[in-house]
Design a protein around this motif. Structure first.
Motif, PDB file in Angstrom:
ATOM      1  N   ARG A 196     -13.422   3.708   7.773  1.00 34.84           N
ATOM      2  CA  ARG A 196     -12.989   2.569   7.230  1.00 34.84           C
ATOM      3  C   ARG A 196     -14.109   2.211   6.227  1.00 34.84           C
ATOM      4  NH1 ARG A 196     -13.676  -1.209  11.618  1.00 34.84           N
ATOM      5  NH2 ARG A 196     -11.431  -1.274  11.955  1.00 34.84           N
ATOM      6  N   MET A 253     -11.160  -1.442   3.495  1.00 36.23           N
ATOM      7  CA  MET A 253      -9.765  -0.321   3.454  1.00 36.23           C
ATOM      8  C   MET A 253     -10.196   0.890   4.466  1.00 36.23           C
ATOM      9  SD  MET A 253      -8.739  -0.437  -0.432  1.00 36.23           S
ATOM     10  CE  MET A 253      -6.855   0.210   0.030  1.00 36.23           C
ATOM     11  N   ARG A 264     -13.668   4.833  -2.343  1.00 33.48           N
ATOM     12  CA  ARG A 264     -13.040   3.821  -2.916  1.00 33.48           C
ATOM     13  C   ARG A 264     -13.113   3.908  -4.402  1.00 33.48           C
ATOM     14  NH1 ARG A 264     -13.645  -1.472   0.282  1.00 33.48           N
ATOM     15  NH2 ARG A 264     -12.102  -2.326  -1.523  1.00 33.48           N
ATOM     16  N   ILE A 286      -3.173   0.206  -3.819  1.00 31.83           N
ATOM     17  CA  ILE A 286      -2.850  -1.017  -3.484  1.00 31.83           C
ATOM     18  C   ILE A 286      -2.289  -1.726  -4.594  1.00 31.83           C
ATOM     19  CG2 ILE A 286      -5.012  -2.306  -3.686  1.00 31.83           C
ATOM     20  CD1 ILE A 286      -4.792  -4.048  -1.449  1.00 31.83           C
ATOM     21  N   ALA A 344      -5.489  -2.155   4.527  1.00 29.94           N
ATOM     22  CA  ALA A 344      -6.498  -2.971   3.948  1.00 29.94           C
ATOM     23  C   ALA A 344      -6.591  -4.212   4.599  1.00 29.94           C
ATOM     24  CB  ALA A 344      -5.867  -3.128   2.568  1.00 29.94           C
ATOM     25  N   LEU A 397       0.801  -0.971   0.018  1.00 29.66           N
ATOM     26  CA  LEU A 397       0.107  -0.028   0.131  1.00 29.66           C
ATOM     27  C   LEU A 397       1.017   1.252   0.062  1.00 29.66           C
ATOM     28  CD1 LEU A 397      -2.033  -2.220   1.157  1.00 29.66           C
ATOM     29  CD2 LEU A 397      -3.150  -0.460   2.401  1.00 29.66           C
ATOM     30  N   CYS A 411      -2.780   4.285   5.755  1.00 24.06           N
ATOM     31  CA  CYS A 411      -3.727   3.381   4.780  1.00 24.06           C
ATOM     32  C   CYS A 411      -3.628   1.894   5.333  1.00 24.06           C
ATOM     33  CB  CYS A 411      -3.393   3.636   3.418  1.00 24.06           C
ATOM     34  SG  CYS A 411      -4.579   2.636   2.365  1.00 24.06           S
ATOM     35  N   TYR A 428     -11.217  -6.238  -0.601  1.00 27.19           N
ATOM     36  CA  TYR A 428     -10.733  -5.938   0.810  1.00 27.19           C
ATOM     37  C   TYR A 428     -11.603  -4.696   1.440  1.00 27.19           C
ATOM     38  CZ  TYR A 428      -7.058  -8.888  -0.628  1.00 27.19           C
ATOM     39  OH  TYR A 428      -6.157  -9.787  -1.037  1.00 27.19           O
ATOM     40  N   SER A 472      -7.968  -4.173  -4.883  1.00 29.17           N
ATOM     41  CA  SER A 472      -8.731  -3.744  -3.745  1.00 29.17           C
ATOM     42  C   SER A 472     -10.122  -4.264  -3.518  1.00 29.17           C
ATOM     43  CB  SER A 472      -8.684  -1.994  -3.751  1.00 29.17           C
ATOM     44  OG  SER A 472      -9.436  -1.537  -4.942  1.00 29.17           O
TER      45      SER A 472
END
Length: 113
Positions: free
Chosen positions: A50, A34, A71, A24, A97, A4, A95, A32, A29
């Motif tokens: 989050r 994040m 995201r 990432i 994940a 990351l 950051c 997950y 991504s």
């Protein structure tokens, strides 16, 4: 190997805005949850925001209404838009994940009064 990388930190005055980006690599991504955490000098690391794979968002009380996590799975990225910044937001922002399994190197955010 999952990696990351954060970008977008810097220095602003009270009331200013910054946008942090997290990219990432080594995986995608979209699999997950994040998020972003921060650590100020002498303080414990705290979760800031989050976002799950379904887009559900969680925020620390101290940043609600000022910060927004988003995201973009097409770019394998997550973002933290920070508005109305305060001196107490000064910290290194990390950051992470996969429910905080993987972490970036951190980005310094400094807010001056």
């Amino acid at each position: 190997q999952v990696r990351l990388v954060e970008s977008g930190g810097g220095s602003v005055q009270t009331g200013g805005s910054l946008r942090l980006s997290c990219t990432i690599s080594g995986s995608t991504s979209r699999r997950y949850t994040m998020g972003w955490s921060r650590q100020a000098p002498g303080e414990q690391r705290e979760l800031v925001a989050r976002i799950t794979i379904l887009g559900e968002r969680t925020y620390a009380e101290s940043v609600k209404g000022r910060f927004t996590i988003t995201r973009d799975n097409t770019k394998n990225a997550a973002y933290l838009q920070m508005n109305s910044l305060k001196p107490e937001d000064t910290a290194v922002y990390y950051c992470h994940a996969n429910w905080e399994t993987w972490w970036g190197q951190g980005a310094q955010v400094t807010v001056s009064s």
